[in-house]
Design a protein around this motif. Structure first.
Motif, PDB file in Angstrom:
ATOM      1  N   GLN A  51       0.861  -1.167   0.000  1.00 53.02           N
ATOM      2  CA  GLN A  51       0.000   0.000   0.000  1.00 53.02           C
ATOM      3  C   GLN A  51       0.909   1.233   0.000  1.00 53.02           C
ATOM      4  N   LEU A  52       0.722   2.092  -0.990  1.00 57.62           N
ATOM      5  CA  LEU A  52       1.621   3.228  -1.168  1.00 57.62           C
ATOM      6  C   LEU A  52       1.586   4.230  -0.023  1.00 57.62           C
ATOM      7  N   ARG A  56       4.045   7.619   1.947  1.00 60.91           N
ATOM      8  CA  ARG A  56       3.163   8.760   1.651  1.00 60.91           C
ATOM      9  C   ARG A  56       3.888  10.095   1.568  1.00 60.91           C
ATOM     10  N   PRO A  63       6.852   9.815  -8.064  1.00 61.16           N
ATOM     11  CA  PRO A  63       6.099   8.557  -8.140  1.00 61.16           C
ATOM     12  C   PRO A  63       6.820   7.472  -8.935  1.00 61.16           C
ATOM     13  N   LEU A  67       8.116   3.886  -7.399  1.00 61.90           N
ATOM     14  CA  LEU A  67       7.596   2.639  -7.964  1.00 61.90           C
ATOM     15  C   LEU A  67       8.729   1.757  -8.483  1.00 61.90           C
ATOM     16  N   ILE A  78       0.514  -3.331  -6.492  1.00 62.56           N
ATOM     17  CA  ILE A  78       0.428  -1.989  -5.942  1.00 62.56           C
ATOM     18  C   ILE A  78      -1.016  -1.685  -5.555  1.00 62.56           C
ATOM     19  N   THR A  80      -2.829   1.749  -4.551  1.00 63.06           N
ATOM     20  CA  THR A  80      -2.636   3.184  -4.463  1.00 63.06           C
ATOM     21  C   THR A  80      -3.643   3.794  -3.498  1.00 63.06           C
ATOM     22  N   MET A  87      -5.862   9.365  -7.435  1.00 67.93           N
ATOM     23  CA  MET A  87      -5.307   8.025  -7.238  1.00 67.93           C
ATOM     24  C   MET A  87      -4.117   7.743  -8.143  1.00 67.93           C
ATOM     25  N   TYR A  88      -3.987   8.508  -9.226  1.00 67.04           N
ATOM     26  CA  TYR A  88      -2.975   8.181 -10.234  1.00 67.04           C
ATOM     27  C   TYR A  88      -1.845   9.209 -10.262  1.00 67.04           C
ATOM     28  N   TRP A  89      -1.829  10.129  -9.339  1.00 65.17           N
ATOM     29  CA  TRP A  89      -0.692  10.977  -9.025  1.00 65.17           C
ATOM     30  C   TRP A  89      -0.172  11.771 -10.218  1.00 65.17           C
ATOM     31  N   LEU A 107      -1.129  -2.770 -10.930  1.00 69.26           N
ATOM     32  CA  LEU A 107      -1.934  -1.896 -10.092  1.00 69.26           C
ATOM     33  C   LEU A 107      -3.252  -2.612  -9.813  1.00 69.26           C
ATOM     34  N   GLY A 110      -7.244   0.503  -5.274  1.00 72.58           N
ATOM     35  CA  GLY A 110      -7.051   1.885  -4.884  1.00 72.58           C
ATOM     36  C   GLY A 110      -7.978   2.281  -3.760  1.00 72.58           C
TER      37      GLY A 110
END
Length: 300
Positions: A51-52, A56, A63, A67, A78, A80, A87-89, A107, A110
């Motif tokens: 979990q990203l 944080r 990113p 990764l 992953i 996110t 969610m996709y930064w 992925l 999320g």
């Protein structure tokens, strides 16, 4: 994930100056079942993810670099979460999934705000082959009826996900395990009042233990409902200490017993998460946690 300070998520990357990126010699060279060109088969080993939220503070600034580092350490899946850039930064859903795939990862899920623009989020997740959208936090409620209302919301979100061909799940904290209302435990109500065809559960092992409950009991008594988990250890501290996550294998959770039992009862995805670092750096923590996961027979 933590029930505090998620809303005040840091946009900066203070940890980049503390050596976030790892040297190549720290990278995991063992092939994994979901990496491209892997020699391993699903029968030989299970992949594990992260979990990203664990990273944080560093993730928003770089990113792609984070990764890449996670891939080198052996993480293959992953999960996110929704921060200031979504969610996709800032990469967009297709670009982020494409980059993750280029690293030999997937992925999978999320964490997101399920009360805003959820239909779009479900459609985008489905478009790139994600499996789950997850409600990360609802907060401690004042009555059992409040939890019943959330069960209704979960069913509605689950139906949206089903139409898109993905799944919806709820991620627990301690508050659904540590108090009852009229003899009813909130976690039991959430599971009883949600449709198993629409709603799965992501068990955060740390928060179950912190809430005074036994994660093995819940997993074995609700087979097929807990399909994702946060693999997170709890230090040997007083029960009333909320913030006590620690490096895997150094705390009080018996993962060697728990995780195989979870797999036998329908667990699909195992995401490492750590929130406190015991004086070490997040880089060291994610490296040590990957080493611990590979030491378990289920993932070796």
């Amino acid at each position: 994930m933590k029930p505090t300070n998620r809303r005040s998520f840091l946009k900066t990357a203070a940890l980049l100056g503390t050596g976030l990126m790892v040297a190549p010699q720290l990278a995991c060279s063992r092939p994994d079942s979901e990496s491209t060109g892997s020699a391993a088969s699903p029968a030989e080993t299970l992949p594990f993810g992260i979990q990203l939220w664990t990273l944080r503070e560093a993730f928003p600034a770089d990113p792609r670099g984070v990764l890449r580092m996670l891939s080198e350490l052996g993480y293959r899946q992953i999960e996110t979460f929704e921060g200031p850039q979504g969610m996709y930064w800032g990469m967009g859903h297709t670009e982020m999934q494409s980059y993750i795939q280029s690293l030999g990862m997937k992925l999978v899920a999320g964490h997101c705000n399920i009360m805003e623009d959820f239909e779009r989020k479900a459609a985008e997740a489905a478009e790139i082959g994600m499996s789950y959208l997850v409600s990360p936090f609802i907060g401690r409620q004042g009555s059992i009826d409040d939890y019943k209302r959330y069960a209704e919301i979960f069913n509605e979100r689950g139906e949206i996900c089903r139409r898109e061909g993905i799944r919806f799940a709820y991620h627990n904290h301690e508050y659904t395990f540590d108090e009852t209302f009229d003899g009813q435990l909130p976690q039991e109500v959430l599971m009883r009042d949600t449709d198993p065809d629409l709603v799965s559960f992501e068990i955060d092992i740390y928060w179950v233990v912190t809430g005074g409950a036994d994660p093995l009991y819940w997993i074995e008594n609700h087979p097929g409902r807990f399909t994702l988990c946060h693999v997170k250890d709890r230090a040997d501290v007083a029960p009333d200490v909320l913030r006590a996550s620690t490096v895997l294998g150094t705390g009080t959770v018996d993962f060697k017993t728990l995780l195989p039992a979870a797999k036998e009862n329908g667990m699909e995805y195992f995401f490492v998460e750590q929130e406190e670092y015991d004086g070490t750096t997040p880089t060291d923590a994610v490296r040590k946690n990957a080493e611990f996961m590979r030491s378990l027979e289920l993932f070796s």
